[in-house]
Design an enzyme around this catalytic site. Sequence first.
Site, PDB file in Angstrom:
ATOM      1  N   ALA A 215       6.092   4.677  -2.659  1.00 23.71           N
ATOM      2  CA  ALA A 215       7.470   4.304  -2.963  1.00 23.71           C
ATOM      3  C   ALA A 215       7.401   3.114  -3.915  1.00 23.71           C
ATOM      4  O   ALA A 215       6.395   2.397  -3.955  1.00 23.71           O
ATOM      5  CB  ALA A 215       8.196   3.931  -1.685  1.00 23.71           C
TER       6      ALA A 215
ATOM      7  N   GLU B 109       2.313  11.007   1.584  1.00 21.22           N
ATOM      8  CA  GLU B 109       3.293  11.705   2.436  1.00 21.22           C
ATOM      9  C   GLU B 109       3.923  12.883   1.693  1.00 21.22           C
ATOM     10  O   GLU B 109       4.171  13.935   2.273  1.00 21.22           O
ATOM     11  CB  GLU B 109       4.365  10.705   2.896  1.00 21.22           C
ATOM     12  CG  GLU B 109       3.801   9.692   3.888  1.00 21.22           C
ATOM     13  CD  GLU B 109       4.716   8.500   4.128  1.00 21.22           C
ATOM     14  OE1 GLU B 109       5.181   7.901   3.141  1.00 21.22           O
ATOM     15  OE2 GLU B 109       4.970   8.175   5.296  1.00 21.22           O
TER      16      GLU B 109
ATOM     17  N   GLU C 180       0.804   1.274   4.013  1.00 24.08           N
ATOM     18  CA  GLU C 180       2.017   0.534   4.370  1.00 24.08           C
ATOM     19  C   GLU C 180       1.772  -0.722   5.190  1.00 24.08           C
ATOM     20  O   GLU C 180       2.448  -1.726   4.997  1.00 24.08           O
ATOM     21  CB  GLU C 180       2.987   1.449   5.143  1.00 24.08           C
ATOM     22  CG  GLU C 180       3.682   2.495   4.284  1.00 24.08           C
ATOM     23  CD  GLU C 180       2.879   3.778   4.105  1.00 24.08           C
ATOM     24  OE1 GLU C 180       1.665   3.781   4.413  1.00 24.08           O
ATOM     25  OE2 GLU C 180       3.451   4.771   3.650  1.00 24.08           O
TER      26      GLU C 180
ATOM     27  N   GLY D  84       3.983   6.759   0.212  1.00 29.93           N
ATOM     28  CA  GLY D  84       4.912   7.880   0.017  1.00 29.93           C
ATOM     29  C   GLY D  84       4.305   9.013  -0.809  1.00 29.93           C
ATOM     30  O   GLY D  84       4.726  10.166  -0.688  1.00 29.93           O
TER      31      GLY D  84
HETATM   32  N1  DAK Z   1       5.542   0.559  -6.839  1.00 30.37           N
HETATM   33  C1  DAK Z   1       5.899  -0.058  -8.005  1.00 30.37           C
HETATM   34  N2  DAK Z   1       5.054  -0.232  -9.023  1.00 30.37           N
HETATM   35  C2  DAK Z   1       3.786   0.198  -8.885  1.00 30.37           C
HETATM   36  C3  DAK Z   1       3.335   0.824  -7.706  1.00 30.37           C
HETATM   37  C4  DAK Z   1       4.281   1.005  -6.645  1.00 30.37           C
HETATM   38  N3  DAK Z   1       3.968   1.617  -5.529  1.00 30.37           N
HETATM   39  N4  DAK Z   1       2.035   1.135  -7.849  1.00 30.37           N
HETATM   40  C5  DAK Z   1       1.693   0.711  -9.089  1.00 30.37           C
HETATM   41  N5  DAK Z   1       2.744   0.158  -9.707  1.00 30.37           N
HETATM   42  C6  DAK Z   1       2.803  -0.419 -11.036  1.00 30.37           C
HETATM   43  C7  DAK Z   1       2.106  -1.767 -11.067  1.00 30.37           C
HETATM   44  O1  DAK Z   1       2.964  -2.785 -10.603  1.00 30.37           O
HETATM   45  C8  DAK Z   1       1.780  -1.895 -12.545  1.00 30.37           C
HETATM   46  O2  DAK Z   1       2.950  -2.277 -13.211  1.00 30.37           O
HETATM   47  P1  DAK Z   1       2.918  -3.464 -14.359  1.00 30.37           P
HETATM   48  O3  DAK Z   1       2.355  -4.641 -13.660  1.00 30.37           O
HETATM   49  O4  DAK Z   1       2.001  -2.884 -15.415  1.00 30.37           O
HETATM   50  O5  DAK Z   1       4.348  -3.580 -14.788  1.00 30.37           O
HETATM   51  C9  DAK Z   1       1.483  -0.455 -12.962  1.00 30.37           C
HETATM   52  O6  DAK Z   1       2.058   0.375 -11.950  1.00 30.37           O
HETATM   53  C10 DAK Z   1      -0.018  -0.164 -12.993  1.00 30.37           C
HETATM   54  O7  DAK Z   1      -0.564  -0.535 -11.760  1.00 30.37           O
HETATM   55  P2  DAK Z   1      -1.818  -1.528 -11.620  1.00 30.37           P
HETATM   56  O8  DAK Z   1      -1.920  -2.451 -12.788  1.00 30.37           O
HETATM   57  O9  DAK Z   1      -1.782  -2.142 -10.277  1.00 30.37           O
HETATM   58  O10 DAK Z   1      -3.019  -0.480 -11.735  1.00 30.37           O
HETATM   59  P3  DAK Z   1      -4.465  -0.583 -11.100  1.00 30.37           P
HETATM   60  O11 DAK Z   1      -5.252   0.502 -11.697  1.00 30.37           O
HETATM   61  O12 DAK Z   1      -5.005  -1.980 -11.202  1.00 30.37           O
HETATM   62  O13 DAK Z   1      -4.269  -0.282  -9.540  1.00 30.37           O
HETATM   63  C11 DAK Z   1      -3.341   0.887  -7.610  1.00 30.37           C
HETATM   64  C12 DAK Z   1      -3.810   0.955  -9.110  1.00 30.37           C
HETATM   65  C13 DAK Z   1      -2.700   2.232  -7.255  1.00 30.37           C
HETATM   66  C14 DAK Z   1      -4.560   0.657  -6.723  1.00 30.37           C
HETATM   67  C15 DAK Z   1      -2.342  -0.302  -7.474  1.00 30.37           C
HETATM   68  O14 DAK Z   1      -1.336  -0.160  -8.467  1.00 30.37           O
HETATM   69  C16 DAK Z   1      -1.678  -0.327  -6.125  1.00 30.37           C
HETATM   70  O15 DAK Z   1      -2.265  -0.781  -5.141  1.00 30.37           O
HETATM   71  N6  DAK Z   1      -0.418   0.122  -6.084  1.00 30.37           N
HETATM   72  C17 DAK Z   1       0.380   0.035  -4.890  1.00 30.37           C
HETATM   73  C18 DAK Z   1       0.008   1.152  -3.965  1.00 30.37           C
HETATM   74  C19 DAK Z   1       0.759   1.091  -2.659  1.00 30.37           C
HETATM   75  O16 DAK Z   1       0.661   0.102  -1.907  1.00 30.37           O
HETATM   76  N7  DAK Z   1       1.444   2.169  -2.396  1.00 30.37           N
HETATM   77  C20 DAK Z   1       2.074   2.336  -1.157  1.00 30.37           C
HETATM   78  C21 DAK Z   1       3.492   1.898  -1.282  1.00 30.37           C
HETATM   79  S1  DAK Z   1       4.198   1.817   0.325  1.00 30.37           S
HETATM   80  C22 DAK Z   1      10.263   3.496   3.930  1.00 30.37           C
HETATM   81  C23 DAK Z   1      10.346   4.119   2.744  1.00 30.37           C
HETATM   82  C24 DAK Z   1       9.234   4.344   2.042  1.00 30.37           C
HETATM   83  C25 DAK Z   1       8.016   3.966   2.488  1.00 30.37           C
HETATM   84  C26 DAK Z   1       7.928   3.362   3.692  1.00 30.37           C
HETATM   85  C27 DAK Z   1       9.035   3.107   4.430  1.00 30.37           C
HETATM   86  N8  DAK Z   1      11.418   3.184   4.608  1.00 30.37           N
HETATM   87  C28 DAK Z   1      12.630   2.916   3.852  1.00 30.37           C
HETATM   88  C29 DAK Z   1      11.385   3.111   6.022  1.00 30.37           C
HETATM   89  C30 DAK Z   1       6.874   4.158   1.664  1.00 30.37           C
HETATM   90  C31 DAK Z   1       6.049   3.147   1.445  1.00 30.37           C
HETATM   91  C32 DAK Z   1       5.027   3.213   0.437  1.00 30.37           C
HETATM   92  O17 DAK Z   1       4.849   4.164  -0.269  1.00 30.37           O
END
Ligand code: DAK
Length: 254
Positions: A62, A110, A130, A107
């Site tokens: 997300a 998921e 998460e 997400g």
């Molecule tokens: N959201 C927003 N932007 C994201 C992103 C994300 N999930 N993942 C990556 N980006 C963006 C980065 O901020 C960066 O943007 P700029 O800084 O260039 O503007 C760009 O994409 C490139 O990312 P990186 O520079 O970080 O690239 P790297 O190769 O260094 O790293 C990475 C790739 C995938 C390891 C890293 O980007 C990362 O850790 N991303 C976050 C992954 C993450 O934590 N995903 C899980 C999200 S939690 C709910 C609803 C939904 C959910 C839960 C509850 N409720 C309402 C109850 C769902 C939750 C999730 O999905």
Amino acid sequence: MENIIVRNDGAVSEITINRPQALNALNIAALTELRESFGNLPQETRVVILTGSGEKSFVAGADIREMKDLSAARARELARLGQTTFSEIERGRHVVIAAVNGYALGGGCELAMACDIRLASSNAKFGQLEVGLGIAPGFGGSQRLPRLVGKGYAKQMIFTGEMIDAAEALRIGLVNQVCEPAELMQASRALAGKIISKSFSAVLAAKEAIDNGLNMDDESAFRFEAEIFGMCFSEDDQREGMDAFLNKRQPGFK
Ligand code: DAK
């Protein structure tokens, strides 16, 4: 649509999540468009291949930037939108193949799990991250992951928030097949081709039996399977398939 690309080719449609600037993270607009694109598929679509744009990411979760300042009420709305969209994908009258072309995190993992079948490129990475963000999975991960890989491994993935690679995902049954990145779409299309060559009414009947049966006790599930099996005999495809076999010819399903 701004965040989703749809390509229709006969019985197969390809839906690409296209927010490369955020590694295809799902914000509310993208989720809404994703839901609409499944809802507006042409009548003839039978198999959908769902993928992410670029070679680095399927869906990196997300959109954290958007989620960060959500009120509790908006967060609930987002969770409902995600859950509804994913459930519609899972229960819809299509077979959905996730072509996981890179990161499938939170997400994104998921979403892949809501699809019927998962193919992954060798550079794919999966994780429920998460807990590192101070939340629990909100788009069905706590339910679908243990059903796919078992409770113990699901708890390990969710409690540690660690990523696993494609080879490990294959080993634990999270994905069906791993391909070289350049071959992922070709492999997904080949799989789609095999599915559409069969009786689609029978494929959908089997999908219903599998998905619903998994949530029932054995006795109810077998009764449900018998119901579905019986219903196949009111379809032309059953007569066609069996007649073709007995007459040593290829079936021409509807
Ligand atoms: N959201 C927003 N932007 C994201 C992103 C994300 N999930 N993942 C990556 N980006 C963006 C980065 O901020 C960066 O943007 P700029 O800084 O260039 O503007 C760009 O994409 C490139 O990312 P990186 O520079 O970080 O690239 P790297 O190769 O260094 O790293 C990475 C790739 C995938 C390891 C890293 O980007 C990362 O850790 N991303 C976050 C992954 C993450 O934590 N995903 C899980 C999200 S939690 C709910 C609803 C939904 C959910 C839960 C509850 N409720 C309402 C109850 C769902 C939750 C999730 O999905």
